[in-house]
Write a protein that holds these residues in place. Structure first.
Motif, mmCIF file in Angstrom:
data_model
loop_
_atom_site.group_PDB
_atom_site.id
_atom_site.type_symbol
_atom_site.label_atom_id
_atom_site.label_comp_id
_atom_site.label_asym_id
_atom_site.label_seq_id
_atom_site.Cartn_x
_atom_site.Cartn_y
_atom_site.Cartn_z
ATOM 1 N N VAL A 66 -19.433 -15.165 23.753
ATOM 2 C CA VAL A 66 -20.539 -15.714 24.533
ATOM 3 C C VAL A 66 -19.949 -16.708 25.526
ATOM 4 C CG1 VAL A 66 -21.005 -17.643 22.981
ATOM 5 C CG2 VAL A 66 -22.880 -16.655 24.311
ATOM 6 N N PHE A 67 -20.664 -16.954 26.612
ATOM 7 C CA PHE A 67 -20.152 -17.883 27.611
ATOM 8 C C PHE A 67 -20.786 -19.262 27.427
ATOM 9 C CE2 PHE A 67 -19.373 -19.246 32.150
ATOM 10 C CZ PHE A 67 -17.987 -19.262 32.033
ATOM 11 N N SER A 68 -20.234 -20.247 28.117
ATOM 12 C CA SER A 68 -20.635 -21.637 27.905
ATOM 13 C C SER A 68 -21.683 -22.123 28.892
ATOM 14 C CB SER A 68 -19.406 -22.555 28.003
ATOM 15 O OG SER A 68 -18.798 -22.438 29.281
ATOM 16 N N LYS A 69 -22.145 -21.248 29.760
ATOM 17 C CA LYS A 69 -23.129 -21.660 30.762
ATOM 18 C C LYS A 69 -24.251 -20.643 30.855
ATOM 19 C CE LYS A 69 -19.650 -24.079 33.524
ATOM 20 N NZ LYS A 69 -19.992 -25.408 32.991
ATOM 21 N N SER A 79 -24.277 -13.835 28.385
ATOM 22 C CA SER A 79 -25.141 -15.000 28.458
ATOM 23 C C SER A 79 -25.822 -15.238 27.117
ATOM 24 C CB SER A 79 -26.201 -14.797 29.542
ATOM 25 O OG SER A 79 -27.297 -15.661 29.354
ATOM 26 N N ALA A 80 -25.732 -16.463 26.612
ATOM 27 C CA ALA A 80 -26.416 -16.800 25.365
ATOM 28 C C ALA A 80 -27.916 -16.627 25.510
ATOM 29 C CB ALA A 80 -26.081 -18.227 24.953
ATOM 30 N N GLN A 81 -28.447 -16.965 26.685
ATOM 31 C CA GLN A 81 -29.883 -16.801 26.924
ATOM 32 C C GLN A 81 -30.284 -15.334 26.881
ATOM 33 O OE1 GLN A 81 -29.444 -18.995 30.574
ATOM 34 N NE2 GLN A 81 -30.920 -20.542 29.911
ATOM 35 N N SER A 82 -29.456 -14.485 27.470
ATOM 36 C CA SER A 82 -29.759 -13.056 27.469
ATOM 37 C C SER A 82 -29.660 -12.468 26.070
ATOM 38 C CB SER A 82 -28.812 -12.316 28.421
ATOM 39 O OG SER A 82 -29.016 -12.716 29.755
ATOM 40 N N GLY A 87 -32.961 -10.392 21.297
ATOM 41 C CA GLY A 87 -33.089 -10.373 19.848
ATOM 42 C C GLY A 87 -31.775 -10.437 19.106
ATOM 43 N N ILE A 88 -30.700 -10.761 19.821
ATOM 44 C CA ILE A 88 -29.391 -10.943 19.184
ATOM 45 C C ILE A 88 -29.304 -12.408 18.770
ATOM 46 C CG2 ILE A 88 -26.904 -10.676 19.449
ATOM 47 C CD1 ILE A 88 -28.634 -8.074 19.760
ATOM 48 N N THR A 89 -29.278 -12.662 17.497
ATOM 49 C CA THR A 89 -29.470 -14.031 17.005
ATOM 50 C C THR A 89 -28.194 -14.718 16.516
ATOM 51 O OG1 THR A 89 -30.190 -13.018 14.933
ATOM 52 C CG2 THR A 89 -31.901 -13.766 16.442
ATOM 53 N N TYR A 90 -27.070 -14.034 16.604
ATOM 54 C CA TYR A 90 -25.792 -14.603 16.182
ATOM 55 C C TYR A 90 -24.739 -14.348 17.256
ATOM 56 C CZ TYR A 90 -27.730 -14.324 11.380
ATOM 57 O OH TYR A 90 -28.515 -14.432 10.256
ATOM 58 N N GLN A 114 -21.664 -24.986 21.221
ATOM 59 C CA GLN A 114 -22.828 -25.844 21.384
ATOM 60 C C GLN A 114 -23.862 -25.201 22.306
ATOM 61 O OE1 GLN A 114 -24.185 -28.238 19.940
ATOM 62 N NE2 GLN A 114 -25.783 -28.758 21.425
ATOM 63 N N TYR A 115 -23.423 -24.576 23.383
ATOM 64 C CA TYR A 115 -24.380 -23.963 24.301
ATOM 65 C C TYR A 115 -25.138 -22.829 23.610
ATOM 66 C CZ TYR A 115 -26.624 -22.301 28.485
ATOM 67 O OH TYR A 115 -27.584 -21.943 29.398
ATOM 68 N N ALA A 116 -24.438 -22.032 22.817
ATOM 69 C CA ALA A 116 -25.102 -20.940 22.081
ATOM 70 C C ALA A 116 -26.141 -21.493 21.117
ATOM 71 C CB ALA A 116 -24.058 -20.112 21.341
ATOM 72 N N ILE A 117 -25.796 -22.589 20.442
ATOM 73 C CA ILE A 117 -26.744 -23.222 19.523
ATOM 74 C C ILE A 117 -27.975 -23.696 20.285
ATOM 75 C CG2 ILE A 117 -27.105 -25.222 18.017
ATOM 76 C CD1 ILE A 117 -24.109 -24.959 17.251
ATOM 77 N N GLU A 118 -27.774 -24.276 21.439
ATOM 78 C CA GLU A 118 -28.894 -24.758 22.252
ATOM 79 C C GLU A 118 -29.832 -23.621 22.656
ATOM 80 O OE1 GLU A 118 -27.105 -26.723 25.554
ATOM 81 O OE2 GLU A 118 -26.403 -28.435 24.361
#
Length: 249
Positions: A66-69, A79-82, A87-90, A114-118
């Motif tokens: 995952v990326f940090s932004k 993208s963590a948001q994407s 529905g990908i939760t991990y 941290q960004y993924a957690i956010e």
């Protein structure tokens, strides 16, 4: 505190649509102890959507990276948001292959975590030493350095699973003995107790990864600080079911 056992399967850059379909069908049909074991699989990014759509809902799906932004001009990144939107939760972060091949620094791994957690993801954060570092008696020093980088950024440790993966035991057929793994896990929990507090340390799941397979997984169960496994090659095989059900073997 009772920590729910955790078994992750990292498919890495393996598989095809056909082989992926067979793995999903086998997992869907298997009698798996998912009430007591948190199970997650991490296919290639290309197969994340169809895996989540077709796989039984009591098994989680993770991205391998995952990326940090947020969204933007970051070609080739996830993208963590994407991921959350799909529905990908991990997600995994800090796998040794990312640290060594792609030269990801401890700080970059911490930023991504941290960004993924956010964004609402649960992170399987990988740490571990190389063979040269182990032979130089730097195992704990390296792991603590990587953990300290995470601690500088991570705010919610309930969303983190720590995967201790000695680099020399990944994909090599070599496995740290259960005793070696427990020694490091004890030090990780000691670090967590001192750095994060007793409550977080007691709840933190620390899993082992490094050539875990259906033949050796049960040997790790007698050690109370080993809370599960991150499985590589064996997760592509039927023996993965036995690893998930290791308490019943």
């Amino acid at each position: 505190m009772a920590r729910k056992f955790f078994v992750g399967g990292n498919f890495k850059m393996n598989g095809s649509l056909e082989s992926q379909k067979k793995i999903i069908e086998a997992l869907n049909a298997a009698k798996l102890n998912t009430e007591k074991v948190e199970v997650v699989v991490a296919p290639q990014a290309l197969y994340l959507l169809n895996t989540r759509a077709e796989l039984r809902k009591d098994i989680g799906v993770a991205a391998q990276n995952v990326f940090s932004k947020a969204h933007g001009a970051y070609t080739g990144e996830n993208s963590a948001q994407s991921l959350a939107d799909a529905g990908i939760t991990y997600t995994l972060t800090g796998h040794s292959e990312r640290r060594t091949i792609f030269k990801e620094s401890d700080e970059f791994v911490a930023d991504k975590t941290q960004y993924a957690i956010e964004q609402g993801l649960i992170v399987i954060a990988c740490i571990g030493e190389t063979l040269a570092e182990r032979e130089a008696d730097k195992t704990i020093e390296v792991c603590v350095r990587q953990l300290n980088a995470l601690a500088a950024k991570v705010k919610d440790w309930s969303k983190v699973v720590i995967a201790y993966e000695p680099v020399w035991a990944i994909g090599t057929g070599k496995t740290a003995t259960p005793e070696q793994a427990q020694e490091v896990h004890v030090e990780i929990r000691k670090w967590a107790n001192e750095k994060l507090g007793a409550q977080i340390a007691d709840a933190l799941r620390i899993i082992y990864g490094g050539s875990v397979n259906g033949g050796n997984c049960k040997d790790f169960l007698k050690f109370e600080d080993i809370d599960g496994f991150l499985v590589g090659g064996a997760s592509l095989k039927p023996e993965f079911h036995n690893i998930i059900n290791v308490h019943n073997l």
